[in-house]
Design an enzyme around this catalytic site. Structure first.
Site, mmCIF file in Angstrom:
data_model
loop_
_atom_site.group_PDB
_atom_site.id
_atom_site.type_symbol
_atom_site.label_atom_id
_atom_site.label_comp_id
_atom_site.label_asym_id
_atom_site.label_seq_id
_atom_site.Cartn_x
_atom_site.Cartn_y
_atom_site.Cartn_z
ATOM 1 N N GLU A 90 0.791 -1.210 -0.167
ATOM 2 C CA GLU A 90 -0.032 -0.314 0.021
ATOM 3 C C GLU A 90 0.781 1.510 0.034
ATOM 4 O O GLU A 90 0.543 2.241 -0.470
ATOM 5 C CB GLU A 90 -0.494 -0.111 0.939
ATOM 6 C CG GLU A 90 -1.817 -0.839 1.136
ATOM 7 C CD GLU A 90 -2.996 -1.523 0.152
ATOM 8 O OE1 GLU A 90 -3.266 -0.567 -0.347
ATOM 9 O OE2 GLU A 90 -3.452 -2.536 0.263
ATOM 10 N N LYS B 68 -3.124 9.580 1.813
ATOM 11 C CA LYS B 68 -4.719 8.815 1.747
ATOM 12 C C LYS B 68 -5.454 9.819 2.815
ATOM 13 O O LYS B 68 -6.540 9.951 1.737
ATOM 14 C CB LYS B 68 -4.812 7.575 2.566
ATOM 15 C CG LYS B 68 -6.261 7.306 2.813
ATOM 16 C CD LYS B 68 -6.155 5.419 3.084
ATOM 17 C CE LYS B 68 -7.524 5.163 3.494
ATOM 18 N NZ LYS B 68 -8.078 4.100 3.267
ATOM 19 N N ARG C 168 -12.111 8.907 -4.795
ATOM 20 C CA ARG C 168 -10.631 8.383 -3.328
ATOM 21 C C ARG C 168 -10.789 6.570 -4.021
ATOM 22 O O ARG C 168 -10.595 5.935 -4.003
ATOM 23 C CB ARG C 168 -12.105 7.599 -2.170
ATOM 24 C CG ARG C 168 -11.659 6.862 -1.308
ATOM 25 C CD ARG C 168 -12.530 6.816 -0.097
ATOM 26 N NE ARG C 168 -12.846 5.835 1.092
ATOM 27 C CZ ARG C 168 -12.499 6.213 1.854
ATOM 28 N NH1 ARG C 168 -13.258 6.736 2.852
ATOM 29 N NH2 ARG C 168 -11.793 5.025 2.698
ATOM 30 N N ASN D 31 -7.964 2.532 -5.164
ATOM 31 C CA ASN D 31 -8.204 1.341 -5.948
ATOM 32 C C ASN D 31 -7.614 0.980 -6.525
ATOM 33 O O ASN D 31 -7.714 -0.611 -7.075
ATOM 34 C CB ASN D 31 -9.701 1.012 -6.491
ATOM 35 C CG ASN D 31 -10.127 0.078 -6.307
ATOM 36 O OD1 ASN D 31 -10.152 -1.080 -5.482
ATOM 37 N ND2 ASN D 31 -11.332 -0.447 -7.273
ATOM 38 N N HIS E 138 -3.065 -10.368 1.088
ATOM 39 C CA HIS E 138 -3.815 -9.438 0.824
ATOM 40 C C HIS E 138 -1.900 -8.336 -0.441
ATOM 41 O O HIS E 138 -2.252 -8.381 -1.366
ATOM 42 C CB HIS E 138 -3.827 -7.950 1.647
ATOM 43 C CG HIS E 138 -4.685 -6.909 1.115
ATOM 44 N ND1 HIS E 138 -5.711 -6.921 0.206
ATOM 45 C CD2 HIS E 138 -4.337 -5.535 0.680
ATOM 46 C CE1 HIS E 138 -6.173 -5.466 -0.827
ATOM 47 N NE2 HIS E 138 -5.423 -5.118 0.412
HETATM 48 N N1 LIG Z 1 -10.808 0.030 6.519
HETATM 49 C C1 LIG Z 1 -10.006 -0.053 5.570
HETATM 50 O O1 LIG Z 1 -9.974 1.455 4.995
HETATM 51 C C2 LIG Z 1 -9.475 -1.226 4.945
HETATM 52 C C3 LIG Z 1 -8.322 -0.694 4.150
HETATM 53 C C4 LIG Z 1 -7.806 -2.373 4.301
HETATM 54 C C5 LIG Z 1 -7.643 -3.283 4.834
HETATM 55 N N2 LIG Z 1 -8.635 -3.004 5.167
HETATM 56 C C6 LIG Z 1 -9.146 -4.652 6.487
HETATM 57 O O2 LIG Z 1 -8.115 -4.645 7.095
HETATM 58 C C7 LIG Z 1 -8.065 -6.244 7.004
HETATM 59 C C8 LIG Z 1 -6.471 -6.305 7.479
HETATM 60 O O3 LIG Z 1 -5.581 -6.282 8.024
HETATM 61 P P1 LIG Z 1 -4.255 -6.909 8.810
HETATM 62 O O4 LIG Z 1 -3.312 -7.033 6.999
HETATM 63 O O5 LIG Z 1 -3.618 -5.671 9.499
HETATM 64 O O6 LIG Z 1 -4.696 -8.186 9.516
HETATM 65 P P2 LIG Z 1 -4.779 -8.686 10.808
HETATM 66 O O7 LIG Z 1 -5.641 -7.499 11.140
HETATM 67 O O8 LIG Z 1 -5.603 -10.425 10.323
HETATM 68 O O9 LIG Z 1 -3.716 -8.946 11.054
HETATM 69 C C9 LIG Z 1 -2.282 -9.918 10.779
HETATM 70 C C10 LIG Z 1 -2.423 -10.838 11.839
HETATM 71 O O10 LIG Z 1 -1.549 -9.750 12.191
HETATM 72 C C11 LIG Z 1 -1.129 -10.412 13.665
HETATM 73 N N3 LIG Z 1 -0.792 -9.269 14.554
HETATM 74 C C12 LIG Z 1 -1.336 -7.477 14.642
HETATM 75 N N4 LIG Z 1 -0.315 -7.185 15.537
HETATM 76 C C13 LIG Z 1 0.826 -7.286 15.082
HETATM 77 C C14 LIG Z 1 2.289 -7.254 15.556
HETATM 78 N N5 LIG Z 1 2.638 -6.253 15.935
HETATM 79 N N6 LIG Z 1 3.072 -7.850 16.332
HETATM 80 C C15 LIG Z 1 2.772 -9.361 15.980
HETATM 81 N N7 LIG Z 1 1.440 -10.032 15.535
HETATM 82 C C16 LIG Z 1 0.098 -9.009 14.829
HETATM 83 C C17 LIG Z 1 -2.902 -10.517 14.107
HETATM 84 O O11 LIG Z 1 -3.238 -10.507 15.248
HETATM 85 C C18 LIG Z 1 -2.776 -11.183 12.846
HETATM 86 O O12 LIG Z 1 -2.680 -12.792 13.368
HETATM 87 C C19 LIG Z 1 -8.736 -6.671 6.249
HETATM 88 O O13 LIG Z 1 -10.006 -7.212 6.437
HETATM 89 C C20 LIG Z 1 -8.709 -6.001 5.530
HETATM 90 O O14 LIG Z 1 -10.408 -5.799 4.866
HETATM 91 C C21 LIG Z 1 -9.805 -2.386 6.062
HETATM 92 ZN ZN LIG Z 2 -5.475 -2.742 -0.350
#
Ligand SMILES: NC(=O)c1ccc[n+]([C@@H]2O[C@H](COP(=O)([O-])OP(=O)(O)OC[C@H]3O[C@@H](n4cnc5c(N)ncnc54)[C@H](O)[C@@H]3O)[C@@H](O)[C@H]2O)c1
Ligand SMILES: [Zn+2]
Length: 350
Positions: free
Chosen positions: A171, A209, A223, A227, A249
C-alpha cells in the site's frame, strides 16, 4: 486533512494518554487479539488509566457477526454506557470490526484506532471505513464512521512477521504510484524493509490517503484512486482464498499493480519505461504468484462482483504516468486475461 487527530511516532502514546485524561469517557475498553495482547499491549498498558480488556481470536476468519455478538455481549455484561470508549489495538481486522461494534453499540460509542500492522497503519486505520465479512463476502456489512483519533506506533511493527510487513508495504508503494512521482524515485531503491525505515513512510502514506479521503469521503469519485492494483489484485486474492490457498493481500495487490500498469500502458496512459520501472521493483520485492490460465475465467467472474463496479461494468483505476490516476476506466474480461497473461508470461521469458 481529516477531522480527527492522527499521531505518529514516539509521541503517539503520550498523546493518547493525554486525550484519555482530558476526555470524559465513562469507561475504557481495549479490544485485543492474542497476538496484540502478547506483543503490543505491554507497550500500551503503562499509558492507560483504568481499563478493561476484551479479547478475541486473531484472523480474518473471525471478522464476522459471531465475533461481533461476542463483543456486544461482553460490553453489555460490563454495562457500558454511551460515554464509554473502545480502543482497537490490532491490525485491520480489529480496527474494522472494533469500530463497527462500537459504532453500533447503543447507537454508537466513541472509538480510537491503535493500528499495529503496517497495513492498518498506512491504510485501514485512516478513512473511516468499518465493517465485517458476511456469508463469504468481504466487508459486506459496515459503514463509514470516523474515530476519535488514530495513534500510530511504528515500534509495534518489530514483532510483525516479515511477510506481513511486506504485505502492508504494497500500500505504501501504491500511495507513491498514485500520488507522488518524486518520492517514488527514492522508494524504488528500498529493497530491504525494516521497521526502523517505516516512520517516514507511514507519515507519507497517511498524508496521501487522508488527502484523497478528505476530498471524497464516501467514494463518489477521487477516492477510487486508492483502488489502483485492487480490481485484479482483489479478484486474484479471493480466487486463492476460495481455492484454499490464501495469499497475503499485499502479494495480490503487487500482482494487481503490475497487471493494471500493463493495462495503463496498453491504453497509452503509461510509457514503456514507467511500466518496466514499476514492474521490476514489484517483482524484486514480492514472490511470483502462479496463476494457472485455467483460473482466468474464474478471476474475471470475481472481478465482476467488485463493489466498485457500475451497472455490471468492471471499473478500474489506471495510472496516467507515475503519480497520477484515471479513475472509472472500464475494463473487460479480455483485458483482465491479457493482463494476467502478461504477468505470467514475462516471468517465463526472463
Ligand atoms: N477500513 C479500511 O479502509 C481497510 C483498508 C485495508 C484493509 N482493511 C481490512 O484490514 C484487514 C487486514 O488487516 P491486517 O493486514 O492488519 O490483518 P490482521 O488484522 O488480520 O493482522 C494480521 C495478523 O497480525 C497479527 N498482528 C497484528 N499486529 C501485530 C504485531 N504488532 N505483532 C505481531 N503480530 C501482529 C494479528 O493478530 C493477525 O494475526 C482486512 O480485513 C481488510 O478488509 C480495511
Ligand atoms: Zn489494499
Amino acid at each position: 486533512m481529516v477531522n480527527y487527530p492522527i499521531h505518529i511516532g514516539e509521541t503517539a502514546l503520550p498523546q493518547l494518554a493525554h486525550h484519555l485524561q482530558v476526555s470524559s469517557y465513562s469507561r475504557i475498553i481495549v479490544l485485543v487479539d492474542e497476538q496484540t495482547l502478547a506483543h503490543c499491549y505491554p507497550l500500551l498498558q503503562p499509558h492507560l488509566p483504568e481499563h478493561t480488556l476484551i479479547q478475541i481470536t486473531s484472523g480474518e476468519a473471525y471478522k464476522n457477526l459471531e465475533t461481533c455478538s461476542y463483543i456486544w455481549q461482553e460490553m453489555t455484561t460490563l454495562a457500558l454506557d454511551r460515554k464509554a470508549v473502545m480502543l482497537n489495538l490490532g491490525g485491520g481486522v480489529i480496527g474494522d470490526m472494533g469500530g463497527f461494534v462500537a459504532a453500533t453499540y447503543k447507537r454508537g460509542i466513541s472509538f480510537i484506532q491503535i493500528p499495529t500492522t503496517l497495513l492498518s497503519q498506512v491504510d485501514a486505520s485512516v478513512g473511516g471505513k468499518l465493517g465485517i465479512d458476511f456469508q463469504g463476502l468481504k466487508n459486506h456489512i459496515g459503514m463509514y464512521k470516523e474515530p476519535e483519533g488514530v495513534f500510530i506506533v511504528p515500534e509495534f511493527l518489530k514483532s510483525l512477521p516479515y511477510e506481513e510487513l511486506r504485505s502492508g508495504f504494497a500500500e505504501v508503494i501504491k500511495h507513491h504510484l498514485i500520488a507522488d512521482r518524486t518520492n517514488w524515485q527514492a522508494l524504488k531503491e528500498l529493497t530491504v524493509l525494516a521497521p526502523a525505515h517505516m516512520q517516514a513512510l507511514i507519515q507519507h502514506s497517511v498524508a496521501v490517503k487522508s488527502k484523497i479521503v478528505e476530498s471524497d469521503p464516501q467514494e463518489q469519485g477521487l477516492r477510487k484512486a486508492l483502488n489502483y492494483g485492487h480490481t485484479i489484485g482483489h479478484a486474484v486474492e479471493t480466487h486463492f482464498l476460495n481455492a484454499g490457498h490464501p495469499i497475503l493481500h499485499g502479494e495480490a495487490v503487487a500482482l494487481g499493480m503490475i497487471a493494471e500498469s500493463y493495462l495503463s500502458y496498453e491504453r497509452g496512459f503509461l510509457s514503456k519505461t514507467e511500466l518496466e520501472e514499476i514492474e521490476s521493483y514489484l517483482r524484486k520485492m514480492y514472490p511470483h504468484v502462479n496463476v494457472a490460465s485455467s483460473s482466468y475465467e474464474a478471476i474475471c467472474a470475481l472481478a465482476l462482483q467488485d463493489k466498485k463496479n457500475l451497472d455490471g461494468r468492471i471499473m478500474c483505476t489506471l495510472l496516467e504516468g507515475i503519480g497520477r490516476v484515471k479513475v472509472n476506466q472500464e475494463i473487460k474480461g479480455e483485458d483482465i486475461i491479457s493482463a494476467l497473461t502478461y504477468y505470467g508470461r514475462t516471468v517465463l521469458s526472463s
